[in-house]
Enzyme design. Structure first.
Site, PDB file in Angstrom:
ATOM      1  N   HIS A  28       0.825  -1.137  -0.094  1.00  0.00           N
ATOM      2  CA  HIS A  28      -0.034  -0.177  -0.010  1.00  0.00           C
ATOM      3  C   HIS A  28       0.944   1.155   0.103  1.00  0.00           C
ATOM      4  O   HIS A  28       0.507   2.101  -0.730  1.00  0.00           O
ATOM      5  CB  HIS A  28      -0.910   0.119   1.180  1.00  0.00           C
ATOM      6  CG  HIS A  28      -1.870  -1.144   1.454  1.00  0.00           C
ATOM      7  ND1 HIS A  28      -1.817  -1.876   2.444  1.00  0.00           N
ATOM      8  CD2 HIS A  28      -2.841  -1.428   0.762  1.00  0.00           C
ATOM      9  CE1 HIS A  28      -2.669  -2.974   2.279  1.00  0.00           C
ATOM     10  NE2 HIS A  28      -3.658  -2.613   1.261  1.00  0.00           N
ATOM     11  N   GLN A  52     -17.780  -6.573  -1.435  1.00  0.00           N
ATOM     12  CA  GLN A  52     -16.881  -7.310  -2.136  1.00  0.00           C
ATOM     13  C   GLN A  52     -16.376  -8.801  -1.590  1.00  0.00           C
ATOM     14  O   GLN A  52     -15.536  -9.318  -2.051  1.00  0.00           O
ATOM     15  CB  GLN A  52     -15.672  -6.555  -2.521  1.00  0.00           C
ATOM     16  CG  GLN A  52     -14.660  -6.057  -1.627  1.00  0.00           C
ATOM     17  CD  GLN A  52     -13.649  -5.286  -2.023  1.00  0.00           C
ATOM     18  OE1 GLN A  52     -13.945  -4.092  -2.241  1.00  0.00           O
ATOM     19  NE2 GLN A  52     -12.378  -5.589  -2.030  1.00  0.00           N
ATOM     20  N   GLY A 138      -2.672  -1.650  -7.098  1.00  0.00           N
ATOM     21  CA  GLY A 138      -1.380  -2.623  -7.340  1.00  0.00           C
ATOM     22  C   GLY A 138      -1.550  -3.597  -8.375  1.00  0.00           C
ATOM     23  O   GLY A 138      -2.800  -4.114  -8.352  1.00  0.00           O
ATOM     24  N   LYS A 140      -0.638  -6.237  -7.789  1.00  0.00           N
ATOM     25  CA  LYS A 140      -1.054  -7.667  -7.410  1.00  0.00           C
ATOM     26  C   LYS A 140      -2.325  -8.188  -7.588  1.00  0.00           C
ATOM     27  O   LYS A 140      -2.635  -9.321  -7.557  1.00  0.00           O
ATOM     28  CB  LYS A 140      -0.695  -7.469  -5.476  1.00  0.00           C
ATOM     29  CG  LYS A 140      -0.267  -8.586  -5.090  1.00  0.00           C
ATOM     30  CD  LYS A 140      -1.381  -9.432  -4.054  1.00  0.00           C
ATOM     31  CE  LYS A 140      -2.025  -8.661  -3.339  1.00  0.00           C
ATOM     32  NZ  LYS A 140      -3.004  -9.399  -2.660  1.00  0.00           N
ATOM     33  N   VAL A 167       4.792  -5.395  -4.452  1.00  0.00           N
ATOM     34  CA  VAL A 167       5.811  -5.405  -3.411  1.00  0.00           C
ATOM     35  C   VAL A 167       5.741  -6.760  -2.639  1.00  0.00           C
ATOM     36  O   VAL A 167       4.636  -7.127  -2.452  1.00  0.00           O
ATOM     37  CB  VAL A 167       5.487  -4.153  -2.497  1.00  0.00           C
ATOM     38  CG1 VAL A 167       6.712  -4.297  -1.290  1.00  0.00           C
ATOM     39  CG2 VAL A 167       5.643  -2.782  -3.221  1.00  0.00           C
ATOM     40  N   SER A 177      -2.579  -8.116   3.068  1.00  0.00           N
ATOM     41  CA  SER A 177      -3.065  -8.000   4.438  1.00  0.00           C
ATOM     42  C   SER A 177      -3.490  -9.358   5.093  1.00  0.00           C
ATOM     43  O   SER A 177      -3.497  -9.433   6.256  1.00  0.00           O
ATOM     44  CB  SER A 177      -4.471  -7.022   4.451  1.00  0.00           C
ATOM     45  OG  SER A 177      -4.012  -5.833   4.041  1.00  0.00           O
TER      46      SER A 177
HETATM   47  P1  AMP Z   1      -6.491  -3.766  -0.595  1.00  0.00           P
HETATM   48  O1  AMP Z   1      -6.249  -3.055   0.857  1.00  0.00           O
HETATM   49  O2  AMP Z   1      -6.046  -5.286  -0.362  1.00  0.00           O
HETATM   50  O3  AMP Z   1      -7.776  -3.580  -1.024  1.00  0.00           O
HETATM   51  O4  AMP Z   1      -5.395  -3.201  -1.547  1.00  0.00           O
HETATM   52  C1  AMP Z   1      -5.390  -1.878  -1.941  1.00  0.00           C
HETATM   53  C2  AMP Z   1      -4.453  -1.590  -2.777  1.00  0.00           C
HETATM   54  O5  AMP Z   1      -3.334  -2.135  -2.510  1.00  0.00           O
HETATM   55  C3  AMP Z   1      -5.042  -2.250  -3.970  1.00  0.00           C
HETATM   56  O6  AMP Z   1      -4.891  -1.539  -5.283  1.00  0.00           O
HETATM   57  C4  AMP Z   1      -3.875  -3.360  -4.158  1.00  0.00           C
HETATM   58  O7  AMP Z   1      -3.852  -3.937  -5.436  1.00  0.00           O
HETATM   59  C5  AMP Z   1      -2.910  -2.769  -3.576  1.00  0.00           C
HETATM   60  N1  AMP Z   1      -1.911  -3.836  -2.908  1.00  0.00           N
HETATM   61  C6  AMP Z   1      -2.196  -4.860  -2.080  1.00  0.00           C
HETATM   62  N2  AMP Z   1      -0.915  -5.404  -1.865  1.00  0.00           N
HETATM   63  C7  AMP Z   1      -0.062  -4.998  -2.757  1.00  0.00           C
HETATM   64  C8  AMP Z   1       1.314  -5.404  -2.849  1.00  0.00           C
HETATM   65  N3  AMP Z   1       1.824  -6.375  -2.470  1.00  0.00           N
HETATM   66  N4  AMP Z   1       2.200  -4.637  -3.651  1.00  0.00           N
HETATM   67  C9  AMP Z   1       1.493  -3.576  -4.561  1.00  0.00           C
HETATM   68  N5  AMP Z   1       0.092  -3.243  -4.230  1.00  0.00           N
HETATM   69  C10 AMP Z   1      -0.540  -4.109  -3.441  1.00  0.00           C
END
Ligand code: AMP
Length: 270
Positions: A28, A52, A138, A140, A167, A177
Site C-alpha cells: 500500500h 466485495q 497494485g 498484485k 511489492v 493484509s
Molecule cells: P487492499 O487493501 O488489499 O484492497 O489493497 C489496496 C490496494 O493496494 C490495491 O490496489 C492493491 O492492489 C494494492 N496492493 C495490495 N498488496 C500489494 C502489494 N503487495 N504490492 C503492490 N500493491 C498492493
C-alpha cells in the site's frame, strides 16, 4: 470529503488517491509514495467493503488495525484519510451497482461471484467522493486493475488509473493484509505462489510456449505443499482476460491458492 476535494480542485491542486481496505503494508505504502510524488494532495481511503466479500468469506476476520494505519499514513504525510462508516457508504436505501461484464466473471470472479461488482461499485463511489485526478492500484490484484481500467474507460470517468508493481517479502511472497492470517508453517508454504510463477518464468525463458504445459508444471509444484490447495492457475490475455493456448508478451499468468483457510493470489506478466 467531496466538498474539500472540490475546493482543492478549484485551487488547482492535484489529488492522488489510494483506495485501501486498511491493514496497510509496504505494498500500500508504495502506492502512497507514488501518489505523493505525482500529486499536491494525497488521499487514502480505508474502508473494508462488505459488498466485495462473499457470504462464506473472511469479512469478519479481516484485520482492522486502524491506529497503526493512521500512524503509517502520518509518517508518509498523507493529507487526508477517508474513513467512512458502513452506513455512510451504504445507507439502507442503497440500490445501485456497477457491473463490468465478462471481465468480472473469470479468474477470481469464478470463485468469488459478485466480488468485482462490489469492487467496481465502491471504487465508483470513492471516485465520486474524492474526485481524484489520479488513482493508484497494485498489480498484485491484476484482475481488479483490468476491471477498474475498463470501467473508467467505459463510463468516461475523468480519472487517470495508475497500476504499480507488486511489492514482495524477502522470500518472494506478495505482501497482503491476509498474510497475517497465516500460521508459521502456512507462511512458509505460501512461498509456493511466487515460486510457481518463477518456475513459469524459467520455462518461458527456456522457450516453452504451451500454456497447458506451464500450468501443469505450476500445479505440480504447488501440490507438493500439504497446506496448499490450488483454486485456479490461468494464462490469459492481459487486457481481455481470455485464456491463451500459447504464451505471448503481455500475457497474464495468474493464480489463486488456498493456504489452510487463507486464499492468496499472485501473478506475473510475461
Ligand atoms: P487492499 O487493501 O488489499 O484492497 O489493497 C489496496 C490496494 O493496494 C490495491 O490496489 C492493491 O492492489 C494494492 N496492493 C495490495 N498488496 C500489494 C502489494 N503487495 N504490492 C503492490 N500493491 C498492493
Amino acid at each position: 470529503m467531496q466538498k474539500i476535494s472540490r475546493q482543492l480542485r478549484q485551487r488547482h491542486q492535484s489529488i492522488g488517491f489510494v483506495p485501501t481496505m486498511g491493514a496497510l503494508h509496504e505494498g500500500h505504502l508504495s502506492l502512497v509514495d507514488r501518489a505523493r510524488r505525482e500529486n499536491r494532495i494525497v488521499v487514502v481511503s480505508i474502508f473494508v467493503n462488505p459488498r466485495q466479500f462473499g457470504l462464506r468469506e473472511d469479512l469478519a476476520r479481516y484485520p482492522r488495525p486502524f491506529r497503526k494505519d493512521l500512524q503509517l499514513c502520518e509518517k508518509k504525510k498523507v493529507d487526508f484519510i477517508f474513513y467512512p462508516t458502513l452506513r455512510q457508504m451504504y445507507p439502507e436505501d442503497f440500490h445501485t451497482h456497477v457491473e463490468v461484464e465478462d471481465l468480472s466473471e473469470v479468474l477470481c470472479g469464478k470463485s468469488r461471484p459478485g466480488h468485482f461488482r462490489g469492487v467496481a461499485t465502491v471504487v465508483t463511489k470513492l471516485f465520486n467522493i474524492i474526485l481524484p485526478h489520479r488513482a493508484y492500484f497494485g498489480r498484485k490484484d491484476a484482475q481488479q486493475a483490468v476491471v477498474i481500467q475498463r470501467m473508467v474507460k467505459d463510463l468516461n470517468m475523468a480519472v487517470s488509473v495508475k497500476v504499480m508493481p507488486t511489492v514482495r517479502e524477502k522470500d518472494g511472497l506478495a505482501m497482503s493484509s491476509r498474510n497475517t492470517h497465516l500460521k508459521p508453517q502456512e507462511r512458509k508454504d505460501a512461498v509456493v505462489l511466487s515460486e510457481s510463477l518463477s518456475l513459469a518464468r524459467k520455462l518461458i525463458t527456456g522457450g516453452e510456449k504451451s500454456a497447458a504445459t506451464i500450468i501443469d508444471r505450476m500445479r505440480n509444484h504447488i501440490a507438493k505443499k500439504p497446506s496448499a490447495k490450488t483454486d485456479y492457475i490461468a494464462i490469459v490475455n492481459g487486457k481481455t482476460l481470455e485464456p491463451v493456448k500459447k504464451v505471448c508478451a503481455g500475457c497474464l499468468i495468474a493464480l489463486a491458492v488456498r493456504i489452510g483457510k487463507t486464499r492468496l493470489i499472485d501473478n506475473y506478466i510475461a
